[in-house]
Scaffold this motif. Structure first.
Motif, short mmCIF file in Angstrom:
data_model
loop_
_atom_site.label_atom_id
_atom_site.label_comp_id
_atom_site.label_asym_id
_atom_site.label_seq_id
_atom_site.Cartn_x
_atom_site.Cartn_y
_atom_site.Cartn_z
N ARG A 79 0.84 -1.20 0.00
CA ARG A 79 0.00 0.00 0.00
C ARG A 79 0.88 1.25 0.00
NH1 ARG A 79 -4.44 -2.42 -1.31
NH2 ARG A 79 -5.30 -3.93 0.15
N ALA A 80 2.05 1.14 0.64
CA ALA A 80 2.90 2.34 0.76
C ALA A 80 3.75 2.58 -0.48
CB ALA A 80 3.79 2.22 1.99
N CYS A 81 4.10 1.53 -1.23
CA CYS A 81 5.07 1.76 -2.31
C CYS A 81 4.49 1.59 -3.71
CB CYS A 81 6.31 0.90 -2.13
SG CYS A 81 6.07 -0.85 -2.48
N LEU A 82 3.25 1.14 -3.82
CA LEU A 82 2.70 0.90 -5.16
C LEU A 82 1.56 1.85 -5.45
CD1 LEU A 82 2.41 -3.00 -5.02
CD2 LEU A 82 4.27 -1.64 -5.98
N PRO A 83 1.44 2.30 -6.70
CA PRO A 83 0.23 3.05 -7.06
C PRO A 83 -0.97 2.12 -6.98
CG PRO A 83 1.56 2.55 -9.01
CD PRO A 83 2.34 2.09 -7.82
N GLU A 84 -2.13 2.70 -6.69
CA GLU A 84 -3.31 1.86 -6.46
C GLU A 84 -3.58 0.89 -7.59
OE1 GLU A 84 -6.23 4.51 -4.19
OE2 GLU A 84 -7.41 2.79 -4.94
N SER A 85 -3.31 1.36 -8.82
CA SER A 85 -3.64 0.53 -9.98
C SER A 85 -2.85 -0.77 -10.01
CB SER A 85 -3.36 1.33 -11.25
OG SER A 85 -2.00 1.73 -11.26
N GLU A 127 11.93 -13.75 -0.57
CA GLU A 127 12.46 -13.09 -1.75
C GLU A 127 11.42 -13.08 -2.87
OE1 GLU A 127 14.39 -14.58 0.36
OE2 GLU A 127 16.18 -13.33 0.53
N ARG A 128 10.63 -14.13 -2.92
CA ARG A 128 9.62 -14.18 -3.97
C ARG A 128 8.56 -13.09 -3.77
NH1 ARG A 128 7.48 -20.01 -4.85
NH2 ARG A 128 9.27 -21.32 -4.76
N MET A 129 8.41 -12.68 -2.51
CA MET A 129 7.46 -11.59 -2.26
C MET A 129 8.12 -10.23 -2.48
SD MET A 129 5.20 -13.04 0.93
CE MET A 129 6.43 -13.59 2.11
N SER A 130 9.36 -10.08 -1.98
CA SER A 130 9.96 -8.74 -2.06
C SER A 130 10.22 -8.30 -3.51
CB SER A 130 11.25 -8.70 -1.25
OG SER A 130 12.21 -9.58 -1.78
N VAL A 131 10.58 -9.25 -4.40
CA VAL A 131 10.84 -8.81 -5.79
C VAL A 131 9.58 -8.24 -6.44
CG1 VAL A 131 12.83 -10.26 -6.35
CG2 VAL A 131 10.53 -11.15 -6.73
N ARG A 132 8.44 -8.77 -6.02
CA ARG A 132 7.19 -8.25 -6.61
C ARG A 132 6.96 -6.79 -6.18
NH1 ARG A 132 7.05 -14.03 -7.26
NH2 ARG A 132 6.35 -14.13 -9.41
N LEU A 133 7.27 -6.53 -4.93
CA LEU A 133 7.09 -5.16 -4.43
C LEU A 133 8.06 -4.20 -5.14
CD1 LEU A 133 6.74 -5.93 -0.61
CD2 LEU A 133 4.93 -5.19 -2.17
N VAL A 134 9.31 -4.62 -5.27
CA VAL A 134 10.30 -3.72 -5.88
C VAL A 134 9.98 -3.51 -7.36
CG1 VAL A 134 12.74 -3.43 -6.46
CG2 VAL A 134 12.10 -4.29 -4.20
N ALA A 135 9.67 -4.58 -8.06
CA ALA A 135 9.34 -4.43 -9.49
C ALA A 135 8.10 -3.55 -9.64
CB ALA A 135 9.13 -5.80 -10.13
N GLY A 136 7.13 -3.73 -8.76
CA GLY A 136 5.91 -2.92 -8.81
C GLY A 136 6.21 -1.45 -8.56
N ALA A 137 7.06 -1.20 -7.55
CA ALA A 137 7.39 0.19 -7.23
C ALA A 137 8.10 0.85 -8.41
CB ALA A 137 8.27 0.24 -5.98
N LEU A 138 8.94 0.10 -9.11
CA LEU A 138 9.60 0.65 -10.30
C LEU A 138 8.58 0.96 -11.37
CD1 LEU A 138 12.78 -1.58 -10.46
CD2 LEU A 138 12.74 0.92 -10.38
N ALA A 139 7.66 0.02 -11.61
CA ALA A 139 6.62 0.25 -12.61
C ALA A 139 5.84 1.50 -12.27
CB ALA A 139 5.71 -0.97 -12.70
N GLY A 140 5.60 1.69 -10.95
CA GLY A 140 4.88 2.87 -10.50
C GLY A 140 5.60 4.17 -10.87
N LEU A 141 6.92 4.11 -11.00
CA LEU A 141 7.69 5.30 -11.40
C LEU A 141 7.83 5.38 -12.91
CD1 LEU A 141 10.70 5.23 -8.86
CD2 LEU A 141 8.61 6.59 -8.73
N GLY A 142 7.17 4.45 -13.60
CA GLY A 142 7.27 4.45 -15.06
C GLY A 142 8.51 3.75 -15.58
N VAL A 143 9.18 2.99 -14.70
CA VAL A 143 10.38 2.26 -15.14
C VAL A 143 9.98 0.83 -15.48
CG1 VAL A 143 12.64 1.39 -14.42
CG2 VAL A 143 11.86 3.64 -13.65
N PRO A 144 10.22 0.39 -16.70
CA PRO A 144 9.87 -1.00 -17.02
C PRO A 144 10.72 -1.97 -16.20
CG PRO A 144 11.08 0.02 -18.85
CD PRO A 144 10.84 1.09 -17.84
#
Ligand code: ASP
Ligand code: MG
Length: 471
Positions: A79-85, A127-144
């Motif tokens: 909730r804190a690091c990802l855009p709602e979408s 690790e399988r959970m944390s990579v999803r958060l980090v990849a999502g947070a990047l996507a949220g910044l517009g980084v593929p």
């Protein structure tokens, strides 16, 4: 291209993950898409291990509580690091891992045992959970970015809990999978710590293994540098809790870094660096909490510095064991017997010293192993003790080892004298001394109560608080 690794504290909560994403995004701007390797969120691996162990020990409740707490923790982070979408997709994935944890632990509970194979599967879920958060947070910044499970990349033998990579297969798969992503500017966000056998059975590289994952991937991709992002400003001249003017070392050699970590400094484990050393890839240690700080660069040949001694480290809570007797003189095989006994007990020996009169061998071990080691010695040497060839087997605790480390010490006279002088002036007794023939370190054994003082005195003596001034 860079391979960058973020440790557990660097992804410790949603805000930290958001900061990590910003760091990755800006590196991508500057130097093209990096490869990111990520640990589980701080504390998660410990809790996964606890869930499996308590389930195996017959506790049917604890793992449920842990699964629930892990869900709450990751949900809050999402909730804190990802855009709602993006939240729903990522949370669905996390839910899957948490459910997998519960069902694995349920089976472990029913079976009443947790095999090393099962433990690797469970402990790698973080690790399988944390990579999803980090990849999502990047996507949220517009980084593929794309989360990647290392089970498809790092192929290992079946030594669960401490698996070793099968290099050819790992290199082939990593390149096949990652290079196309990088070419398209996509940041792969890879699980640290975990791997799999050629048959696809999940393994782990051992606790703290994400650094190793980064070195393996970095080496397979021939990265320019490997950056280890952690929670300190690189490698310091001493532990800042012991020495107030401890300072970041701008550069270190691989050998110095290895010596430092043998002697208790919080540096990369030598095994971790091996893949980098083999390909001469520089390793940089950076602080996620202070991303602009240059940190420490670990390379084969650092620039010359006026400091011959680079750093002082210390290990506390140790015991000095002395085996002594006149009957030991000139009798071959006593040392073999002594260390054979200690090795059989699985006790790690940190330092050894023998006087040239051969009347005494002493060595330093972790304090908690004292009983076992002394008993094994008394029983293996019972003959020699009965004949009074050996007069005593004695333990002294607590002692500490203070190690003075620096590659420039090699062939430089007077280093030991300087350190001894400083300790003598401080009234600190040196109980034993050892120097490896590599001459990259000198270590002293001192009274455990005076460790901090000893480190400070030697640190000041070599003027390590004043910057390097590379020559
Ligand atoms: N998450 C794993 C551990 O805590 C690996 C790592 O952090 O490097 O051991
Ligand atoms: Mg960790």
């Amino acid at each position: 291209m860079l391979t960058i690794k973020f440790g557990g504290t660097s992804v410790g909560d949603g805000h930290r993950i958001a900061d990590v994403a910003k760091i990755v995004a800006s590196l991508r701007e500057q130097r093209g898409a990096p490869v990111a390797v990520v640990s589980a969120m701080a504390g998660v691996t410990n809790r996964l291990v606890e869930a499996a162990s308590t389930a195996a020990a017959g506790d049917g409740e604890r793992y449920r509580a842990i699964a629930n707490a892990l869900w709450v923790q990751h949900e809050a982070a999402a909730r804190a690091c990802l855009p709602e979408s993006l939240q729903a997709d990522v949370l669905r994935e996390i839910r899957r891992q948490v459910d997998l944890l519960s069902s694995l632990c349920q089976s472990i509970h029913v079976l009443g045992e947790c095999t090393p194979r099962a433990m690797d599967l469970v402990s790698g879920l973080g690790e399988r959970m944390s990579v999803r958060l980090v990849a999502g947070a990047l996507a949220g910044l517009g980084v593929p970015a794309e989360p990647v499970e290392a089970c498809d990349l790092i192929i290992t033998n079946g030594r669960f809990g401490a698996a070793e990579p099968l290099w050819e297969e790992t290199r082939r798969r990593s390149r096949e999978r990652l290079l196309p992503l990088l070419e398209r500017g996509v940041v792969p966000v890879i699980t640290g710590f975990i791997a799999a056998t050629p048959e696809g059975v999940p393994t782990t590289l051992g606790r703290g293994g994400s650094d190793y994952s980064a070195a393996i991937i970095g080496s397979c991709l021939d990265s320019e540098e490997i950056w280890i992002w952690t929670d300190v400003n690189g490698v310091l001249t001493a532990d800042p809790r012991l020495v107030s003017n401890a300072r970041t070392l701008p550069e270190l050699s691989y050998i110095e870094a290895a010596e430092l970590s043998y002697f208790g400094a919080k540096v990369l484990h030598p095994k971790t660096m091996l893949p980098a050393i083999e390909r001469r890839i520089p390793v940089r240690i950076k602080n996620t909490f202070e991303p602009d700080h240059p940190g420490t660069l670990i390379v084969a040949e650092p620039r010359p510095s006026r400091h011959v001694v680079k750093a002082i480290t210390a290990i506390r809570d140790l015991t000095l064991v002395t085996v002594e007797g006149r009957g030991m003189i000139g009798v071959p095989g006593v040392a073999a017997k002594v260390f054979g006994a200690v090795a059989r007990e699985g006790v790690n020996v940190l330092m050894i010293s023998q006087s040239s009169s051969e009347q005494n061998i002493c060595f330093v071990i972790p304090r908690e192993a004292t009983e076992r080691a002394v008993q094994a010695l008394r029983s293996d040497l019972s003959h020699e003790l009965a004949r009074r060839d050996i007069e005593r087997v004695e333990a002294l605790a607590p002692v500490a080892i203070v190690a003075v480390v620096g590659a420039g010490m090699r062939g430089t006279p007077g280093i030991a004298a300087k350190a001894f002088g400083a300790l003598a002036r401080g009234g600190i007794n040196i109980i034993a001394i050892a120097q490896g023939s590599s001459e990259y370190n000198i270590s002293f054994c001192v009274d455990g109560e005076r460790m901090a003082e000893a480190v400070s005195l030697v640190h000041d003596e070599f003027d390590l608080g004043t910057p390097n001034g590379a020559m």
